[in-house]
Scaffold this active site. Sequence first.
Site, PDB file in Angstrom:
ATOM      1  N   THR A   1       0.739  -1.179   0.217  1.00 47.25           N
ATOM      2  CA  THR A   1      -0.005  -0.049   0.074  1.00 47.25           C
ATOM      3  C   THR A   1       0.739   1.176  -0.159  1.00 47.25           C
ATOM      4  O   THR A   1       0.754   2.292  -0.669  1.00 47.25           O
ATOM      5  CB  THR A   1      -0.978   0.006   1.280  1.00 47.25           C
ATOM      6  OG1 THR A   1      -1.583  -1.183   1.323  1.00 47.25           O
ATOM      7  CG2 THR A   1      -1.871   1.347   1.346  1.00 47.25           C
TER       8      THR A   1
ATOM      9  N   ASN B   1      -4.971  -9.667  -8.100  1.00 50.23           N
ATOM     10  CA  ASN B   1      -5.177 -10.574  -6.957  1.00 50.23           C
ATOM     11  C   ASN B   1      -6.537 -11.130  -6.779  1.00 50.23           C
ATOM     12  O   ASN B   1      -6.609 -12.318  -5.824  1.00 50.23           O
ATOM     13  CB  ASN B   1      -4.786  -9.593  -5.708  1.00 50.23           C
ATOM     14  CG  ASN B   1      -5.783  -8.253  -5.591  1.00 50.23           C
ATOM     15  OD1 ASN B   1      -5.624  -7.696  -6.664  1.00 50.23           O
ATOM     16  ND2 ASN B   1      -6.729  -8.078  -4.635  1.00 50.23           N
TER      17      ASN B   1
ATOM     18  N   SER C   1       5.618  -6.560  -1.596  1.00 52.28           N
ATOM     19  CA  SER C   1       5.056  -6.874  -0.246  1.00 52.28           C
ATOM     20  C   SER C   1       5.380  -8.291   0.414  1.00 52.28           C
ATOM     21  O   SER C   1       4.954  -9.314  -0.145  1.00 52.28           O
ATOM     22  CB  SER C   1       3.390  -6.715  -0.243  1.00 52.28           C
ATOM     23  OG  SER C   1       3.057  -7.083   1.032  1.00 52.28           O
TER      24      SER C   1
ATOM     25  N   CYS D   1     -10.185  -7.169   2.003  1.00 52.03           N
ATOM     26  CA  CYS D   1     -11.099  -6.234   2.565  1.00 52.03           C
ATOM     27  C   CYS D   1     -12.612  -6.718   2.242  1.00 52.03           C
ATOM     28  O   CYS D   1     -13.376  -6.254   2.981  1.00 52.03           O
ATOM     29  CB  CYS D   1     -10.915  -4.966   1.862  1.00 52.03           C
ATOM     30  SG  CYS D   1      -9.562  -4.623   0.686  1.00 52.03           S
TER      31      CYS D   1
ATOM     32  N   GLN E   1       1.469  -9.404  -6.056  1.00 52.69           N
ATOM     33  CA  GLN E   1       1.406 -10.574  -6.187  1.00 52.69           C
ATOM     34  C   GLN E   1       2.284 -11.606  -7.098  1.00 52.69           C
ATOM     35  O   GLN E   1       2.019 -12.630  -7.276  1.00 52.69           O
ATOM     36  CB  GLN E   1      -0.131 -11.048  -6.894  1.00 52.69           C
ATOM     37  CG  GLN E   1      -1.206 -10.327  -5.860  1.00 52.69           C
ATOM     38  CD  GLN E   1      -1.548 -11.366  -4.575  1.00 52.69           C
ATOM     39  OE1 GLN E   1      -1.227 -12.384  -4.499  1.00 52.69           O
ATOM     40  NE2 GLN E   1      -2.245 -10.508  -3.941  1.00 52.69           N
TER      41      GLN E   1
ATOM     42  N   THR F   1      12.840   5.311  12.065  1.00 53.59           N
ATOM     43  CA  THR F   1      13.626   4.139  12.344  1.00 53.59           C
ATOM     44  C   THR F   1      13.282   3.012  11.465  1.00 53.59           C
ATOM     45  O   THR F   1      12.113   2.614  11.648  1.00 53.59           O
ATOM     46  CB  THR F   1      13.649   3.915  13.788  1.00 53.59           C
ATOM     47  OG1 THR F   1      14.089   5.264  14.454  1.00 53.59           O
ATOM     48  CG2 THR F   1      14.610   2.758  14.191  1.00 53.59           C
TER      49      THR F   1
HETATM   50  N1  PLP Z   1      -1.703  -4.880  -4.210  1.00 56.83           N
HETATM   51  C1  PLP Z   1      -2.390  -5.736  -4.239  1.00 56.83           C
HETATM   52  C2  PLP Z   1      -2.363  -6.503  -5.785  1.00 56.83           C
HETATM   53  C3  PLP Z   1      -2.585  -6.640  -3.305  1.00 56.83           C
HETATM   54  O1  PLP Z   1      -3.155  -7.863  -3.460  1.00 56.83           O
HETATM   55  C4  PLP Z   1      -2.333  -6.183  -1.984  1.00 56.83           C
HETATM   56  C5  PLP Z   1      -2.614  -7.046  -0.723  1.00 56.83           C
HETATM   57  O2  PLP Z   1      -3.608  -7.567  -0.518  1.00 56.83           O
HETATM   58  C6  PLP Z   1      -1.858  -4.799  -1.832  1.00 56.83           C
HETATM   59  C7  PLP Z   1      -1.554  -4.339  -2.833  1.00 56.83           C
HETATM   60  C8  PLP Z   1      -1.402  -4.278  -0.438  1.00 56.83           C
HETATM   61  O3  PLP Z   1      -0.183  -4.649   0.013  1.00 56.83           O
HETATM   62  P1  PLP Z   1      -0.058  -4.696   1.623  1.00 56.83           P
HETATM   63  O4  PLP Z   1      -1.089  -5.544   2.342  1.00 56.83           O
HETATM   64  O5  PLP Z   1       1.467  -5.053   1.782  1.00 56.83           O
HETATM   65  O6  PLP Z   1      -0.345  -3.100   2.007  1.00 56.83           O
END
Ligand code: PLP
Length: 374
Positions: free
Chosen positions: A72, A151, A199, A327, A179, A237
Site C-alpha cells: 500500500t 489479486n 509486499s 477487504c 502478487q 527508524t
Molecule cells: N496490491 C495488491 C495487488 C495486493 O494484493 C495487496 C494486498 O492485498 C496490496 C497491494 C496491499 O499490500 P499490503 O498489504 O502489503 O499493503
Amino acid sequence: MNRIYFDNAATTPLDKEVLDAMLPYLTTHFGNPSSIYSYGRETRLAIETARKTVAKLLNAHPGEIFFTSGGTESNNTAIASAVRDLGCKHIISSPIEHHAVLHTVEHYGSDDVTYSYVKLLSDGHVDLEDLEEQLASHEDRCLVTLMHANNEIGNLLDINAVGNLCKKYNAIFHSDCVQTVGHYPIDLRKTPVHFISGSGHKFHGPKGSGILYVNDNIKIHPFILGGGQERNMRAGTENLYGIVGFARALEIAMKDYEKDSAYIQSLKTYIIDALRKNMKCVSFNGDAEGKSLYTVVSASFPKTEKSEMILFNLDINHICASGGSACTSGADQGSHVIRAINNNPNLVTVRFSFSKYNTKEEIDTVVEKLKELV
Ligand code: PLP
C-alpha cells in the site's frame, strides 16, 4: 479443529526459516541502525545486506530498492511521486486494480491532474490497443499504473509490452507487483518499468514489510520527511526485523521457485478439474487457464438462497477463502473486480488461493463441502 487455509493471496504464514532469520533482530541485535556504535553498526549492516540480497534477486541496483511498510505504501509513493516530481498530468490505470492503487489514483487525479481507465477485453486482460490510443491522445506526460497480476482473478499483464508502450510515449510506468514479487523471477534490468511495488507477507515473509523499486534514471523527492533513513527518502527508524525477514523470504522463494510454482500450479489445475467434474454450474473468472497467476482461482456459482451464504458457510466448516480481496472477506459487499469483468448479479464468487503448504486432499475436502453449500 483442522482449518483449511485457501486465502494465500490475502496473506501467507511466515516461514520458520524467515522467523529464524528475524529473531536475533527482535532480541539481541536491537540497536538503532543510525547509531554509530557497534549495536547500530550491526543492524545497519543487516539492512544493507538485505538490500543487496533483494537487489540481486530482482536484478536491480541496491540504490534502486527502498524498504517500505508494504504494498500500500509503495503504491501510494509511486503514484504521488510521479504526479509531484515527474510532471505526470494524466494517470492511466484500470478498473480492476487493488484499492491501494485505485483510491490513490482518484486522490491525485483531481484539479489539474486527470485520470482514465483502460478498456478490458472479455477475459479481463488490459486492451493494449486502447492503452496506446489513450497514451497517444495526451500531450502532457502520463503515468501508467497497471498491476502485474490481479489479486482476485489472477490475470497476468504483459509488463514488457506495457513498458515499451510507455517508453514510446515518454510515460512513467508503475506496476503493482505485490502478487508477483516472490512468485515469479523478475529481472528489473530487462523490464522497462520505473516503479514496482512488492509486499513481504504475500510470500511467507512478515506483514508490514515491502519494497518500492525506483529506477535509477528518475529522480524523486523524499516521501516521508524526518531523519536521513533510506538515503533521505523515507524517514523513520527502519523496520529492521521486517526488512531482514523480507530479504530472507525472497531468497527462499526464488531458490525454490521451480519446485514450488510447479506444485502450486498442479493444485490450481486440480481444483479447476475437480470443480468442473463435480459442479456443472461452476464458471471461472478471468483468463484462469491462460495468462494467469498459478496461485489464484476465482470461481463463480449461481446465486441461490443457499449459495449466497457460501463464504459464511465455508467459514463455519473451517475453510478460509474470500470473495475477492482481503477487504471483502467475510462480509461480501461484492468485488469491484468481479463487477468490472462480469457484471452478473446472479452469481456468487469465491477466490481460492494456494501456497506450497496446501494439498490435493484439502482440495478434495473443499470440493465435497462446496457440493453441499451451493
Ligand atoms: N496490491 C495488491 C495487488 C495486493 O494484493 C495487496 C494486498 O492485498 C496490496 C497491494 C496491499 O499490500 P499490503 O498489504 O502489503 O499493503
